[in-house]
Design an enzyme around this catalytic site. Structure first.
Site, mmCIF file in Angstrom:
data_model
loop_
_atom_site.group_PDB
_atom_site.id
_atom_site.type_symbol
_atom_site.label_atom_id
_atom_site.label_comp_id
_atom_site.label_asym_id
_atom_site.label_seq_id
_atom_site.Cartn_x
_atom_site.Cartn_y
_atom_site.Cartn_z
ATOM 1 N N HIS A 1 1.209 -47.911 -27.661
ATOM 2 C CA HIS A 1 1.243 -48.747 -26.379
ATOM 3 C C HIS A 1 0.253 -48.035 -24.718
ATOM 4 O O HIS A 1 -0.664 -47.890 -24.075
ATOM 5 C CB HIS A 1 2.237 -49.886 -25.601
ATOM 6 C CG HIS A 1 2.852 -50.958 -25.936
ATOM 7 N ND1 HIS A 1 4.078 -51.058 -26.914
ATOM 8 C CD2 HIS A 1 2.101 -52.281 -26.755
ATOM 9 C CE1 HIS A 1 4.248 -52.373 -27.220
ATOM 10 N NE2 HIS A 1 3.398 -53.014 -27.375
ATOM 11 N N LYS B 1 11.515 -66.650 -24.830
ATOM 12 C CA LYS B 1 11.628 -65.690 -25.778
ATOM 13 C C LYS B 1 12.431 -64.806 -25.412
ATOM 14 O O LYS B 1 12.669 -64.514 -23.883
ATOM 15 C CB LYS B 1 10.080 -65.685 -26.119
ATOM 16 C CG LYS B 1 9.979 -64.167 -26.582
ATOM 17 C CD LYS B 1 8.764 -63.789 -27.148
ATOM 18 C CE LYS B 1 8.873 -62.151 -28.028
ATOM 19 N NZ LYS B 1 6.820 -62.020 -28.367
ATOM 20 N N ARG C 1 -3.244 -52.272 -35.312
ATOM 21 C CA ARG C 1 -2.965 -51.165 -36.178
ATOM 22 C C ARG C 1 -3.206 -51.398 -37.263
ATOM 23 O O ARG C 1 -2.889 -50.611 -37.895
ATOM 24 C CB ARG C 1 -1.621 -51.430 -36.038
ATOM 25 C CG ARG C 1 -0.591 -50.502 -34.499
ATOM 26 C CD ARG C 1 0.626 -51.241 -34.740
ATOM 27 N NE ARG C 1 0.656 -52.497 -34.861
ATOM 28 C CZ ARG C 1 2.061 -53.137 -34.277
ATOM 29 N NH1 ARG C 1 3.066 -52.555 -34.855
ATOM 30 N NH2 ARG C 1 2.661 -53.999 -34.872
ATOM 31 N N SER D 1 7.572 -52.181 -30.978
ATOM 32 C CA SER D 1 9.505 -51.987 -30.438
ATOM 33 C C SER D 1 10.094 -52.696 -31.002
ATOM 34 O O SER D 1 11.340 -51.606 -30.971
ATOM 35 C CB SER D 1 8.363 -53.216 -29.477
ATOM 36 O OG SER D 1 7.306 -52.942 -29.092
HETATM 37 N N1 COA Z 1 1.135 -49.934 -31.227
HETATM 38 C C1 COA Z 1 2.430 -50.339 -30.766
HETATM 39 N N2 COA Z 1 2.747 -51.325 -30.645
HETATM 40 C C2 COA Z 1 1.900 -52.487 -31.417
HETATM 41 C C3 COA Z 1 0.898 -52.007 -30.927
HETATM 42 C C4 COA Z 1 0.468 -50.550 -30.191
HETATM 43 N N3 COA Z 1 -1.057 -50.063 -30.142
HETATM 44 N N4 COA Z 1 0.028 -53.070 -30.652
HETATM 45 C C5 COA Z 1 1.277 -53.922 -31.175
HETATM 46 N N5 COA Z 1 1.843 -53.383 -31.520
HETATM 47 C C6 COA Z 1 3.608 -53.866 -31.718
HETATM 48 C C7 COA Z 1 4.907 -54.142 -30.627
HETATM 49 O O1 COA Z 1 5.258 -53.042 -30.400
HETATM 50 C C8 COA Z 1 5.170 -55.094 -31.324
HETATM 51 O O2 COA Z 1 6.179 -54.747 -32.221
HETATM 52 P P1 COA Z 1 7.049 -56.401 -32.840
HETATM 53 O O3 COA Z 1 7.017 -57.447 -32.999
HETATM 54 O O4 COA Z 1 7.515 -55.084 -34.064
HETATM 55 O O5 COA Z 1 8.643 -55.825 -31.736
HETATM 56 C C9 COA Z 1 4.109 -56.285 -31.463
HETATM 57 O O6 COA Z 1 3.478 -55.278 -31.689
HETATM 58 C C10 COA Z 1 3.822 -57.263 -30.904
HETATM 59 O O7 COA Z 1 4.491 -56.668 -29.207
HETATM 60 P P2 COA Z 1 3.761 -57.032 -27.576
HETATM 61 O O8 COA Z 1 2.717 -55.810 -27.834
HETATM 62 O O9 COA Z 1 4.181 -56.518 -26.660
HETATM 63 O O10 COA Z 1 3.218 -57.816 -27.517
HETATM 64 P P3 COA Z 1 2.901 -59.046 -27.818
HETATM 65 O O11 COA Z 1 2.392 -59.627 -29.258
HETATM 66 O O12 COA Z 1 4.632 -59.642 -27.810
HETATM 67 O O13 COA Z 1 2.433 -60.012 -26.517
HETATM 68 C C11 COA Z 1 1.251 -62.456 -25.995
HETATM 69 C C12 COA Z 1 1.755 -61.602 -26.802
HETATM 70 C C13 COA Z 1 2.482 -62.461 -24.236
HETATM 71 C C14 COA Z 1 -0.401 -61.812 -25.910
HETATM 72 C C15 COA Z 1 0.978 -63.451 -26.286
HETATM 73 O O14 COA Z 1 1.488 -64.203 -26.643
HETATM 74 C C16 COA Z 1 0.718 -63.985 -24.858
HETATM 75 O O15 COA Z 1 -0.726 -64.449 -24.232
HETATM 76 N N6 COA Z 1 1.740 -64.941 -24.188
HETATM 77 C C17 COA Z 1 1.281 -66.124 -22.996
HETATM 78 C C18 COA Z 1 1.560 -67.368 -23.517
HETATM 79 C C19 COA Z 1 -0.233 -67.592 -23.979
HETATM 80 O O16 COA Z 1 -0.638 -67.991 -23.265
HETATM 81 N N7 COA Z 1 -0.099 -68.237 -25.374
HETATM 82 C C20 COA Z 1 -1.121 -68.483 -25.951
HETATM 83 C C21 COA Z 1 -1.478 -67.531 -25.955
HETATM 84 S S1 COA Z 1 -3.151 -68.480 -27.359
#
Ligand code: COA
Length: 163
Positions: free
Chosen positions: A17, A41, A92, A130
């Site tokens: 990140h 969540k 990724r 994560s």
């Molecule tokens: N490097 C390391 N890890 C990465 C990464 C990077 N460049 N990019 C993504 N990841 C990983 C994270 O480590 C995490 O891994 P895990 O699932 O194994 O723990 C995973 O990808 C995703 O985590 P994160 O990057 O924190 O984002 P998320 O997918 O949890 O976030 C939101 C999602 C918040 C953007 C999305 O749920 C959201 O917009 N929610 C609001 C409600 C909404 O609007 N919903 C409709 C959406 S269309």
């Protein structure tokens, strides 16, 4: 000035990140890290902890155009309220792409001005996630190469307490 919002659960914020955030800070005038606060969540780290990890990484790396705050509800609404120019996400590989493409399309449907900019993860961070940090840390493994130095000890101690 171009403003982007970098949303995620960040449970916890990893070096992957941070790589995306640092590169975005060089590209955009302002980068706001938006930490998801969703009572449905379950995250391992509390919202306050997740925010504190990001803020200390921002400070340690002197990212003067970055900030972090919590957000709740729809990302599309948050982008509109923040008057941001785009959503920033890191991918990724092919698995992340499918998910990000769907999210980008839905966010645009909800708010047509919502653009999504994607940065490819640097090769050294392609395997970082994560959930892997949580698993390795809980089992007493070394998370030193996975999370920002500023948060390493606190994250490692918290994860060990879970065993
Ligand atoms: N490097 C390391 N890890 C990465 C990464 C990077 N460049 N990019 C993504 N990841 C990983 C994270 O480590 C995490 O891994 P895990 O699932 O194994 O723990 C995973 O990808 C995703 O985590 P994160 O990057 O924190 O984002 P998320 O997918 O949890 O976030 C939101 C999602 C918040 C953007 C999305 O749920 C959201 O917009 N929610 C609001 C409600 C909404 O609007 N919903 C409709 C959406 S269309």
């Amino acid at each position: 000035m171009t403003k982007c919002v970098y949303p995620g659960s960040f449970d916890p914020f990893t070096l992957g990140h941070l790589d995306i955030l640092e590169r975005a800070c060089a590209l955009f005038g302002e980068v706001k890290v938006a930490v998801l606060h969703n009572s449905r969540k379950r995250c391992f780290f509390t919202l306050d902890e997740r925010l504190a990890f990001i803020r200390s990484a921002i400070e340690a790396r002197n990212l003067s155009n970055a900030s972090a705050e919590a957000f709740e509800g729809l990302l599309a609404d948050y982008i509109k309220i923040e008057r941001a120019d785009c959503v920033l996400r890191g991918i990724r590989g092919a698995i992340d792409y499918e998910y990000e493409a769907a999210m980008a399309a839905l966010n645009k449907r909800l708010y047509p001005k919502c653009e999504t900019v994607v940065l490819m993860a640097s090769p050294e961070h392609i395997a970082v996630s994560s959930s892997m940090v949580r698993e390795i840390g809980r089992l007493g493994g070394d998370i030193g190469s996975l999370v920002p130095e500023a948060n390493r000890e606190t994250i490692a101690e918290r994860l060990l307490q879970d065993e």
